[in-house]
Design a protein around this motif. Structure first.
Motif, short mmCIF file in Angstrom:
data_model
loop_
_atom_site.label_atom_id
_atom_site.label_comp_id
_atom_site.label_asym_id
_atom_site.label_seq_id
_atom_site.Cartn_x
_atom_site.Cartn_y
_atom_site.Cartn_z
N LYS A 74 0.81 -1.22 0.00
CA LYS A 74 0.00 0.00 0.00
C LYS A 74 0.84 1.27 0.00
O LYS A 74 0.33 2.35 -0.29
CB LYS A 74 -0.92 0.00 1.22
CG LYS A 74 -1.97 -1.11 1.22
CD LYS A 74 -2.79 -1.07 2.51
CE LYS A 74 -3.78 -2.21 2.58
NZ LYS A 74 -4.52 -2.20 3.88
N ALA A 75 2.10 1.14 0.35
CA ALA A 75 3.00 2.30 0.41
C ALA A 75 4.42 1.79 0.15
O ALA A 75 4.74 0.63 0.43
CB ALA A 75 2.91 2.97 1.77
N PRO A 76 5.30 2.66 -0.36
CA PRO A 76 6.66 2.22 -0.72
C PRO A 76 7.60 2.19 0.48
O PRO A 76 8.70 2.73 0.44
CB PRO A 76 7.09 3.29 -1.72
CG PRO A 76 6.43 4.53 -1.23
CD PRO A 76 5.08 4.08 -0.71
N PHE A 77 7.14 1.52 1.54
CA PHE A 77 7.87 1.57 2.80
C PHE A 77 8.14 0.18 3.35
O PHE A 77 7.37 -0.76 3.12
CB PHE A 77 7.08 2.39 3.83
CG PHE A 77 6.88 3.82 3.43
CD1 PHE A 77 7.92 4.58 2.94
CD2 PHE A 77 5.63 4.42 3.55
CE1 PHE A 77 7.74 5.91 2.57
CE2 PHE A 77 5.43 5.74 3.18
CZ PHE A 77 6.49 6.48 2.68
N GLN B 34 1.77 9.04 9.74
CA GLN B 34 2.41 10.35 9.57
C GLN B 34 3.40 10.32 8.41
O GLN B 34 3.45 11.25 7.59
CB GLN B 34 3.10 10.79 10.85
CG GLN B 34 3.78 12.15 10.71
CD GLN B 34 4.32 12.68 12.01
OE1 GLN B 34 3.80 12.38 13.08
NE2 GLN B 34 5.38 13.48 11.93
N ILE B 35 4.21 9.26 8.34
CA ILE B 35 5.19 9.14 7.25
C ILE B 35 4.48 9.10 5.89
O ILE B 35 4.88 9.78 4.93
CB ILE B 35 6.07 7.89 7.46
CG1 ILE B 35 6.98 8.09 8.68
CG2 ILE B 35 6.89 7.59 6.21
CD1 ILE B 35 7.67 6.82 9.15
N GLU B 36 3.41 8.34 5.81
CA GLU B 36 2.65 8.26 4.56
C GLU B 36 2.06 9.62 4.20
O GLU B 36 2.08 10.04 3.03
CB GLU B 36 1.53 7.23 4.70
CG GLU B 36 2.01 5.80 4.83
CD GLU B 36 0.90 4.85 5.27
OE1 GLU B 36 -0.29 5.24 5.17
OE2 GLU B 36 1.21 3.73 5.72
N PHE B 37 1.50 10.32 5.19
CA PHE B 37 0.90 11.63 4.98
C PHE B 37 1.95 12.62 4.47
O PHE B 37 1.72 13.41 3.55
CB PHE B 37 0.26 12.11 6.27
CG PHE B 37 -0.56 13.36 6.16
CD1 PHE B 37 -1.46 13.56 5.12
CD2 PHE B 37 -0.44 14.36 7.13
CE1 PHE B 37 -2.22 14.72 5.03
CE2 PHE B 37 -1.20 15.52 7.05
CZ PHE B 37 -2.09 15.70 6.00
#
Length: 352
Positions: A61-64, A314-317
């Motif tokens: 869902k996210a590049p993390f 927060q990181i995604e935001f």
């Protein structure tokens, strides 16, 4: 009963990373030399920004990525379970700390067995590459993969950590052929990562040429494991020598640029000193595919899965805000944006 041996060491590592100054002195990731050029008219809807991607042939869902941190102790069990629950909910990749302890004793095996908490996201097991010179081979590596139900295996390179560590394993001789054999035989892809001192393009190409599927540069600018081991060491010689290496390592930015100059298409993880979604956006712009966070999540992971989720959100935001600020609606547009300045040089008029 008090922890002993490798289990005790894992607990000490966690506590030092939580409470002490373990970052390299006057060492940065280099990302401060990158800035974005604000787009006052982005022509996109913030709510349409898409940060989904794939890694190890799985959608995320996210590049993390939750970078390798720990395992093999009571405290590590709580931390890894919280991290796994959060990674599953937010759709992040998760990597285990060194799984050597999983095979060397029965204590705290559940600290590594987190597939139940993270059933769908990519999971990466982890073993020190140097252990290939200390009795570990394809059989032991496959057992680690099978026990953890991992989608891939990291081999970590940690020369500086081992040489400062009182119990360090120092024979890094002729590892490349052993890594090549492991890549041929193991049932899952093999990646290689550093632990905070960085991988450059020349080394990355050697690794890729023998079958390594992905590279995690784990550059300098975050936790310094020579500092961690200095704090643990009982050896005055090692403690004094460690001071000379406070500033050692390749900054994360330089690692990304160097690896991309040699390898255009290899999946590239950027970790080492990553703290915000803005850091992540900068790393993606210069060539990273997935961004690893470690110490930024550690304190929250000692509290609860919910606390970790808050940090992840927060990181995604922050990543999405960056993309909104330059008018990039997805990660492909972020990678190819012209709205970036690198070391004072604007790319606005230089990219086709």
């Amino acid at each position: 009963m008090a922890e002993q041996g490798i289990n005790k060491r894992k607990t000490e590592h966690i506590r030092l990373c939580l409470t002490d100054q373990v970052e390299g002195v006057n060492k940065s990731t280099g990302l401060e030399g990158i800035s974005f050029i604000h787009n006052a008219l982005p022509e996109i809807n913030f709510n349409d920004i898409n940060i989904e991607t794939t890694f190890l042939n799985k959608a995320i869902k996210a590049p993390f990525l939750v970078s390798s941190m720990t395992g093999g102790s009571e405290l590590a069990t709580e931390i890894n379970h919280n991290l796994a629950i959060a990674a599953e909910q937010r759709g992040w990749v998760i990597a285990l700390g060194s799984t050597r302890a999983l095979l060397e004793g029965d204590k705290h095996q559940d600290s590594f067995l987190i597939r139940k908490q993270a059933p769908s996201v990519p999971l990466i097991a982890n073993l020190g590459a140097v252990q290939l010179n200390y009795g570990y081979g394809t059989e032991q590596a496959q057992k680690i993969v099978d026990m953890t139900e991992a989608d891939a295996l990291y081999l970590h390179l940690n020369t500086l950590q081992e040489v400062i560590q009182d119990e360090g394993d120092l024979n890094f001789d002729t590892l490349l052929p052993k890594i090549e054999e492991l890549c041929k035989v193991l049932s899952v892809p093999v990646g290689v990562k550093e632990v905070g001192f960085g991988i450059d393009g020349t080394v990355a190409k050697k690794l890729h040429d023998v079958g390594v599927s992905f590279i995690d540069v784990a550059g300098a600018g975050g936790t310094s494991w020579s500092q961690v081991e200095k704090l643990r060491s009982k050896d005055p010689l090692r403690k004094r020598a460690a001071e000379a290496f406070n500033n050692w390592g390749i900054p994360t930015k330089d690692c990304i640029v160097s690896v991309r100059s040699e390898l255009n298409n290899v999946p590239l993880v950027a970790s080492g000193g990553m703290k915000t979604g803005l850091d992540a956006a900068k790393a993606i712009t210069i060539g990273a595919d997935v961004i690893g966070f470690a110490r930024s999540l550690l304190q929250a992971a000692t509290e609860s899965a919910e606390a970790v989720i808050e940090v992840m959100e927060q990181i995604e935001f922050e990543l999405k805000i960056t993309m909104f600020g330059i008018g990039a609606k997805d990660l492909g547009e972020l990678k190819n944006t012209k709205r970036v300045t690198i070391m004072g040089k604007s790319l606005l008029d230089e990219r086709d």
